[in-house]
Design a protein around this motif. Structure first.
Motif, PDB file in Angstrom:
ATOM      1  N   ASN A 137     141.190  47.125 102.774  1.00  0.00           N
ATOM      2  CA  ASN A 137     139.914  47.021 102.043  1.00  0.00           C
ATOM      3  C   ASN A 137     140.170  46.928 100.550  1.00  0.00           C
ATOM      4  N   ARG A 138     141.080  47.779 100.064  1.00  0.00           N
ATOM      5  CA  ARG A 138     141.378  47.788  98.636  1.00  0.00           C
ATOM      6  C   ARG A 138     141.902  46.422  98.187  1.00  0.00           C
ATOM      7  N   HIS A 139     142.645  45.752  99.072  1.00  0.00           N
ATOM      8  CA  HIS A 139     143.196  44.445  98.734  1.00  0.00           C
ATOM      9  C   HIS A 139     142.212  43.312  99.050  1.00  0.00           C
ATOM     10  N   ARG A 140     141.008  43.671  99.463  1.00  0.00           N
ATOM     11  CA  ARG A 140     139.990  42.688  99.884  1.00  0.00           C
ATOM     12  C   ARG A 140     140.542  41.768 100.969  1.00  0.00           C
ATOM     13  N   GLY A 141     141.350  42.351 101.833  1.00  0.00           N
ATOM     14  CA  GLY A 141     141.938  41.560 102.912  1.00  0.00           C
ATOM     15  C   GLY A 141     141.166  41.729 104.203  1.00  0.00           C
ATOM     16  N   ARG A 142     141.727  41.238 105.279  1.00  0.00           N
ATOM     17  CA  ARG A 142     141.093  41.318 106.594  1.00  0.00           C
ATOM     18  C   ARG A 142     142.071  41.881 107.613  1.00  0.00           C
ATOM     19  N   LEU A 143     141.543  42.672 108.539  1.00  0.00           N
ATOM     20  CA  LEU A 143     142.353  43.158 109.654  1.00  0.00           C
ATOM     21  C   LEU A 143     141.668  42.758 110.943  1.00  0.00           C
ATOM     22  N   ARG A 144     142.375  42.017 111.782  1.00  0.00           N
ATOM     23  CA  ARG A 144     141.823  41.633 113.090  1.00  0.00           C
ATOM     24  C   ARG A 144     142.692  42.243 114.175  1.00  0.00           C
ATOM     25  N   ILE A 145     142.039  42.827 115.156  1.00  0.00           N
ATOM     26  CA  ILE A 145     142.794  43.397 116.258  1.00  0.00           C
ATOM     27  C   ILE A 145     142.376  42.693 117.530  1.00  0.00           C
ATOM     28  N   SER A 146     143.326  42.142 118.250  1.00  0.00           N
ATOM     29  CA  SER A 146     142.980  41.595 119.560  1.00  0.00           C
ATOM     30  C   SER A 146     143.963  42.144 120.574  1.00  0.00           C
ATOM     31  N   SER A 147     143.468  42.365 121.781  1.00  0.00           N
ATOM     32  CA  SER A 147     144.310  43.005 122.764  1.00  0.00           C
ATOM     33  C   SER A 147     143.855  42.628 124.165  1.00  0.00           C
ATOM     34  N   ALA A 148     144.796  42.589 125.076  1.00  0.00           N
ATOM     35  CA  ALA A 148     144.463  42.351 126.475  1.00  0.00           C
ATOM     36  C   ALA A 148     145.192  43.400 127.291  1.00  0.00           C
ATOM     37  N   THR A 149     144.448  44.129 128.109  1.00  0.00           N
ATOM     38  CA  THR A 149     145.077  45.214 128.881  1.00  0.00           C
ATOM     39  C   THR A 149     146.164  44.636 129.786  1.00  0.00           C
ATOM     40  N   GLY A 150     147.301  45.281 129.716  1.00  0.00           N
ATOM     41  CA  GLY A 150     148.428  44.844 130.540  1.00  0.00           C
ATOM     42  C   GLY A 150     149.289  43.778 129.881  1.00  0.00           C
ATOM     43  N   GLU A 151     148.803  43.214 128.759  1.00  0.00           N
ATOM     44  CA  GLU A 151     149.563  42.130 128.122  1.00  0.00           C
ATOM     45  C   GLU A 151     150.079  42.470 126.736  1.00  0.00           C
ATOM     46  N   GLY A 152     149.349  43.328 126.020  1.00  0.00           N
ATOM     47  CA  GLY A 152     149.789  43.686 124.681  1.00  0.00           C
ATOM     48  C   GLY A 152     148.716  43.499 123.632  1.00  0.00           C
ATOM     49  N   SER A 153     149.092  43.710 122.380  1.00  0.00           N
ATOM     50  CA  SER A 153     148.106  43.679 121.297  1.00  0.00           C
ATOM     51  C   SER A 153     148.614  42.865 120.119  1.00  0.00           C
ATOM     52  N   LYS A 154     147.653  42.381 119.340  1.00  0.00           N
ATOM     53  CA  LYS A 154     148.006  41.685 118.097  1.00  0.00           C
ATOM     54  C   LYS A 154     147.185  42.267 116.955  1.00  0.00           C
ATOM     55  N   PHE A 155     147.872  42.738 115.935  1.00  0.00           N
ATOM     56  CA  PHE A 155     147.219  43.220 114.713  1.00  0.00           C
ATOM     57  C   PHE A 155     147.508  42.193 113.636  1.00  0.00           C
ATOM     58  N   SER A 156     146.463  41.574 113.120  1.00  0.00           N
ATOM     59  CA  SER A 156     146.665  40.502 112.153  1.00  0.00           C
ATOM     60  C   SER A 156     146.047  40.874 110.800  1.00  0.00           C
ATOM     61  N   VAL A 157     146.887  40.843 109.766  1.00  0.00           N
ATOM     62  CA  VAL A 157     146.439  41.192 108.415  1.00  0.00           C
ATOM     63  C   VAL A 157     146.433  39.925 107.576  1.00  0.00           C
ATOM     64  N   VAL A 158     145.366  39.671 106.855  1.00  0.00           N
ATOM     65  CA  VAL A 158     145.383  38.559 105.912  1.00  0.00           C
ATOM     66  C   VAL A 158     145.077  39.092 104.516  1.00  0.00           C
ATOM     67  N   LEU A 159     145.971  38.775 103.574  1.00  0.00           N
ATOM     68  CA  LEU A 159     145.788  39.227 102.189  1.00  0.00           C
ATOM     69  C   LEU A 159     145.487  38.025 101.317  1.00  0.00           C
ATOM     70  N   PRO A 160     144.421  38.081 100.503  1.00  0.00           N
ATOM     71  CA  PRO A 160     144.116  36.938  99.637  1.00  0.00           C
ATOM     72  C   PRO A 160     145.250  36.676  98.646  1.00  0.00           C
ATOM     73  N   ILE A 161     145.527  35.393  98.409  1.00  0.00           N
ATOM     74  CA  ILE A 161     146.624  35.024  97.510  1.00  0.00           C
ATOM     75  C   ILE A 161     146.183  35.005  96.056  1.00  0.00           C
ATOM     76  N   ARG A 162     144.878  34.681  95.839  1.00  0.00           N
ATOM     77  CA  ARG A 162     144.376  34.589  94.470  1.00  0.00           C
ATOM     78  C   ARG A 162     144.255  35.942  93.813  1.00  0.00           C
ATOM     79  N   LYS A 163     144.562  35.978  92.513  1.00  0.00           N
ATOM     80  CA  LYS A 163     144.420  37.239  91.774  1.00  0.00           C
ATOM     81  C   LYS A 163     142.947  37.543  91.533  1.00  0.00           C
ATOM     82  N   ALA A 164     142.663  38.826  91.301  1.00  0.00           N
ATOM     83  CA  ALA A 164     141.272  39.241  91.073  1.00  0.00           C
ATOM     84  C   ALA A 164     140.743  38.624  89.800  1.00  0.00           C
TER      85      ALA A 164
END
Ligand code: ADP
Length: 267
Positions: free
Chosen positions: A240-267
């Protein structure tokens, strides 16, 4: 898939020290309730290892006073309990620090790949113990974004550590770095870091609560692995502090994906 951070800053639990003035009475009551729940949770989490420690101290100074074998065993358990308390206090301090800085946007350019590799390095002993192989894949040569390097290191360490802990023994953890050009709602390009495990996964119904403080899908497993239940809450606040995004996707029995995106542009 569950998008955790959609608003730039979430006014969540005021918690430790942050002053937020709400005009709305309901909001104020909710905030008060959240604070009370938080204090109750912290007290409970601290009391459990403390009670164990007090019990062992009593036994060691009484019944097991002259039993060398028992002493060695009890001291080992006491060390585990004290380590747990230490980790909890450390995570609480991190959380409070991150919260108090949440409105100050970091502006130093950091090399995200360097931080990811450093997180992987610091977790190599754990990975070895669990026989987990960590594979890092980097799509572009430069992965720079404005950020706080200590905090982002903590984000990647927490996510990769979870992937090792919950991904299961003898599995692979993948960490992919790429540039995302059209991250919707981010208004511009970002550096994307995906942490993928092939463990038991998470039932979709639990995803929305995963970043709450002390929320654990399986408390027993979390405690067994030394978890405090605060890791993902810290991750969320830092992103949140970095104004980024966190996406979590998961499928039972298969595993999980945690995806972070950080903006490249300066404030
Ligand atoms: P903990 O200290 O318990 O690991 P976290 O805040 O890091 O706390 O995670 C909260 C809960 O989310 C964990 O207790 C676990 O149930 C679940 N979790 C986190 N990461 C994963 C993962 N990669 N796979 C499955 N479950 C996970």
């Amino acid at each position: 898939t569950y998008l955790v951070t959609c608003a730039p800053v979430t006014l969540e639990t005021p918690g430790t020290g942050a002053i937020i003035s709400f005009n709305d009475v309901t909001l104020r009551e909710e905030a008060g309730q959240m604070r009370r729940d938080f204090v109750a949770n912290v007290s409970h989490e601290l009391r459990t290892p403390l009670t164990a420690l007090l019990g062992f101290i009593e036994t060691l100074s009484g019944a097991a006073k002259d039993d060398a074998a028992a002493r060695t065993r009890f001291l080992e358990i006491m060390e585990t309990e004290a380590t747990r308390m230490n980790r909890l206090v450390g995570d609480l301090l991190s959380l409070s620090r991150v919260e108090s800085e949440e409105r100050i946007r970091p502006n130093d350019m950091v090399d995200v790949e360097v931080l990811v590799r450093s997180a992987v390095q610091s977790l190599s002993a754990l990975a070895l113990a669990e026989n987990v192989q960590i594979v890092v894949k980097v799509d572009e040569s430069s992965m720079k974004a404005p950020g706080d390097s200590d905090q982002l290191l903590q984000v990647f360490t927490n996510l990769i550590e979870n992937a090792i802990k919950y991904g299961g023994r003898n599995k692979t953890v993948e960490v992919n770095l790429s540039i995302s050009t059209n991250e919707n709602s981010l208004r511009g390009p970002g550096v994307r870091v995906e942490v993928i495990d092939h463990g038991a996964g998470i039932d979709p119904q639990y995803l929305p609560r995963l970043t709450e403080r002390f929320y654990r899908v399986d408390s027993h497993r979390s405690r067994e692995m030394g978890g405090t239940g605060l890791g993902l809450a810290i991750v969320k606040h830092i992103i949140n502090r970095h104004r980024g995004r966190l996406r979590i996707s998961s499928a039972t029995g298969e595993g999980s994906k945690f995806s972070v995106v950080l903006p490249i542009r300066k404030a």
